[in-house]
Design an enzyme around this catalytic site. Structure first.
Site, PDB file in Angstrom:
ATOM      1  N   GLU A 280       0.842  -1.215   0.000  1.00  0.00           N
ATOM      2  CA  GLU A 280       0.000   0.000   0.000  1.00  0.00           C
ATOM      3  C   GLU A 280       0.875   1.262   0.000  1.00  0.00           C
ATOM      4  OE1 GLU A 280      -2.894  -0.196   3.269  1.00  0.00           O
ATOM      5  OE2 GLU A 280      -4.344  -0.790   1.768  1.00  0.00           O
TER       6      GLU A 280
ATOM      7  N   GLU B 234      -6.614  -8.104  -0.872  1.00  0.00           N
ATOM      8  CA  GLU B 234      -7.030  -8.099   0.539  1.00  0.00           C
ATOM      9  C   GLU B 234      -8.536  -7.855   0.591  1.00  0.00           C
ATOM     10  OE1 GLU B 234      -4.863  -5.686   3.268  1.00  0.00           O
ATOM     11  OE2 GLU B 234      -2.972  -6.015   2.262  1.00  0.00           O
TER      12      GLU B 234
END
Ligand SMILES: CCCC/N=C1\SC[C@@H]2[C@H](O)[C@H](O)[C@@H](O)CN12
Length: 654
Positions: free
Chosen positions: A186, A264
């Site tokens: 991320e 995710e």
């Protein structure tokens, strides 16, 4: 065990026919087929349905059990991070043993017939301490983490030159089970947006892992701009409440062709001390998964099994205030923290079975659970009474207080000591400017507990004392920020405290090695308590007790205790914070306990207030959703037998 030998072993475990079908290393491949928006495994269309579990949150003895349950759930792959700080505790010192044996974990996954999506970082987040980065990086206070800062890159290069060669034989095309590898984590959510950093990482991965392995990135929808990089396959993360169509449409701007991937998909969520327990409904989670599978997307469910932040390994977040993550990482995941299948697991398995074959055969039953107690602990002594044993090298002296990082204390606690330079008759304000307590300070004057000053609060204590009185401040590191725009989360007293108008100087710092004391010592002869008042504040309690029958998984319950750390037979079980909640119990895996009358030992470091009855209990169910206000209601609702637990045992002395 290298994968080559593994394939022989696997041939013993898999049906012969399947073994014969297994392609040899030189024909194995896992690639993106952009022409058909799909993956190809050994040339055949392939979609992974994966789940996350973190080997660093599950004791090694339980790995096979968890992986078998994930395979039985219909998964064909698992996804996990590699925390740098778990394997390089000091610069140039590496640990891949026991529950840190990454290769053994890869092997267990292969034996469970699970492919692997690996996420080696260097930054991982996972609500893990400092997002997986080692705190010793902060010994260079000006370092710019997660950028092309030469000091940071030098440490990253050194670490990956150790880690990536270990991984290389396990790449799928080399005969192993690793089908893809994530670069960073991320990164688009980080303030730096440093493309030369990401290019450096991509180059390093290519240099050490070759050209064949699929490298990818993962970002939330808002992070794709700074997180994606040409040459790395772009994937996204989002949960059941998010708009799948909108996010996948955005993803197509970065990957116009190739399989859609949610790396995710949140099956639950994390917990912070003092906030309500997080859950995600079975219906929402299963519906979202089905919608993605209908699109042909590959999905990794985060988490499929959460596990536990044992020891001091939890990370923290910053949402206006500093929010440490709880010891339990149950995550309301399909497999509970104790390894038990939940209704969510069965519901997800039903969805997966609509799209691909799921293994038959019974799922292992829930583990045996055990109730025990109450166990009455006895006072061992005040933390200050053990200072010589806790800091055998003696204190570090400095005019101004030094941080944990400056004295190379990575986790846990440090005692700061100074002396009052004049007598103070009237209660006088004591505080640390600039919110400089990182993270909680337990303040004592001549051994008498005065109260707590903590990072989020602006509150002050009011102290009195005599000329020469000892002012002791025990500072607790509650876990370094794992997410957010600034992960340089130094710990300790970041500014000199102020008493009245006086800036306090001339400090002694005692880095405390508590785990060593708990594991190896606790002298039978209690040290003399040098103060007239009874010990209060940070105190050790302990008890040895037999378990007469066999042992089972259990949940340590600490009613009336406030906050502290627990060790069972020398194993650091993690933090408790009964006063804050929502977690009220700590998971105790049965392998930590000695059965059939052998003596077990529980040790607590209670940092604040002890209940009138210093008792603990072992329950057969966890309590994860009870904040302090709710908690009393919850206790009232517990049946009498649960609270009285089993018949009181004949307890040995300590
Ligand atoms: C909306 C904020 C998203 C922050 N990202 C999170 S919170 C839970 C998970 C884990 O930290 C995971 O390690 C992150 O990659 C994504 N994520």
């Amino acid at each position: 065990m290298a994968p080559k030998k593994l394939s022989c072993l696997r041939s013993l475990l898999l049906p012969l026919s399947l073994t014969l079908l297994l392609p040899q290393a030189d024909t194995r491949s896992f690639v993106v087929d952009r022409g058909h928006d799909r993956f190809l495994l050994d040339g055949a269309p392939f979609r992974y349905v994966s789940g996350s579990l973190h080997y660093f949150r599950v004791p090694r003895v339980l790995w096979a059990d968890r992986l078998l349950k994930m395979r039985w759930s219909g998964l064909n792959a698992i996804q996990f991070y590699v925390p740098w700080n778990y394997h390089e505790p000091q610069p140039g010192v590496y640990n891949f043993n026991g529950s840190r044996d990454l290769i053994a974990f890869l092997n267990e996954a292969a034996l469970a017939n699970l492919l692997v999506i690996l996420r080696p970082g260097p930054y991982i987040c996972a609500e893990w301490e400092m997002g997986g980065l080692p705190s010793w990086l902060l010994r260079k206070p000006e370092i710019h983490l997660r950028t092309s800062d030469p000091d940071f890159l030098a440490a990253v290069d050194s670490w990956f030159k150790v880690l990536l060669p270990k991984i290389y034989p396990w790449l799928y095309h080399n005969g192993g089970n690793i089908i893809s590898i994530q670069v960073e984590n991320e990164y688009g959510s980080y303030r730096a947006c440093d493309f030369s950093y990401m290019r450096h990482l991509a180059g390093l991965f290519r240099a050490l892992l070759g050209e064949k392995i699929l490298l990818f990135t993962t970002d939330g929808p808002e992070g794709l701009k700074c997180g994606s990089l040409r040459g790395l396959y772009t994937t996204v993360d989002f949960g059941p409440a998010d708009n799948m169509t909108k996010i996948f449409t955005l993803l197509r701007k970065y990957e116009p062709h190739g399989p859609l991937v949610n790396s995710e998909y949140y099956t639950g969520w994390l917990d912070y001390w003092g906030q309500n327990h997080s859950t995600r409904s079975v219906s929402a989670v299963t519906k979202g998964l089905e919608n993605m599978l209908k699109l042909g997307a590959s999905v990794n469910m985060y988490m499929f099994h959460g596990g536990t932040n044992f020891g001091y390994w939890n990370g923290a977040d910053k949402k206006g205030r500093f929010l440490p993550i709880t010891t339990s990482y149950d995550y309301d995941a399909p497999i509970s923290e104790a390894g038990d299948p939940t209704p969510k697991l069965f519901a997800l398995r039903d969805v997966i079975s609509k799209f691909q074959e799921v293994p038959l055969g019974p799922l292992p039953p829930p583990s045996p659970k055990m109730m025990l107690g109450p166990v009455t602990l006895h006072l061992v002594g005040h933390l200050l009474a053990f200072l010589d044993l806790l800091c055998p090298r003696g204190p570090i002296h400095s005019i101004l207080p030094m941080t944990f990082e400056a004295v190379k204390q990575d986790h846990g606690f440090m005692l700061y000591r100074t002396y009052m330079t004049h007598t103070i008759f009237e209660p006088t304000p004591f505080w640390v400017p600039n919110n400089g307590v990182h993270d909680r300070a337990y303040v004592m004057v001549d051994g008498v507990f005065q109260g707590v000053v903590e990072r989020n609060m602006r509150d002050k204590l009011f102290l009195t004392g005599k000329l020469g009185s000892k002012l002791d401040i025990l500072v607790e590191n509650m876990g370094r920020l794992s997410f957010g725009s600034n992960s340089s989360d130094f710990k300790g007293l970041l500014k000199p405290p102020i008493l009245g108008q006086t800036i306090l100087t001339q400090w002694m710092m005692f880095p405390l090695k508590i785990d060593n004391l708990v594991k190896w010592w606790f002298p039978l002869q209690l040290p003399k308590w040098p103060y007239p008042q009874a010990p209060s504040g940070p105190t050790f309690y302990s008890k040895t007790f037999p378990i007469l029958g066999s042992v089972g998984d259990t949940f340590l319950y600490l009613p009336g205790w406030t906050k502290g750390q627990v060790w069972i037979n020398g194993f650091n079980l993690g933090r408790y914070w009964t006063k804050q909640g929502p977690q009220q119990t700590l998971y105790v895996p049965r392998f930590l306990l000695f059965p059939r009358g052998a003596l077990n030992k529980i040790t607590l470091l209670e940092l604040e207030d002890v209940p009138l009855q210093p008792q603990v209990q072992f329950l057969d169910k966890p309590i994860l959703n009870s904040t302090s206000t709710l908690h009393r209601t919850h206790i009232n609702s517990l049946s009498a037998d649960t609270l009285s637990a089993s018949e009181p045992m004949e307890l040995s002395g300590h």
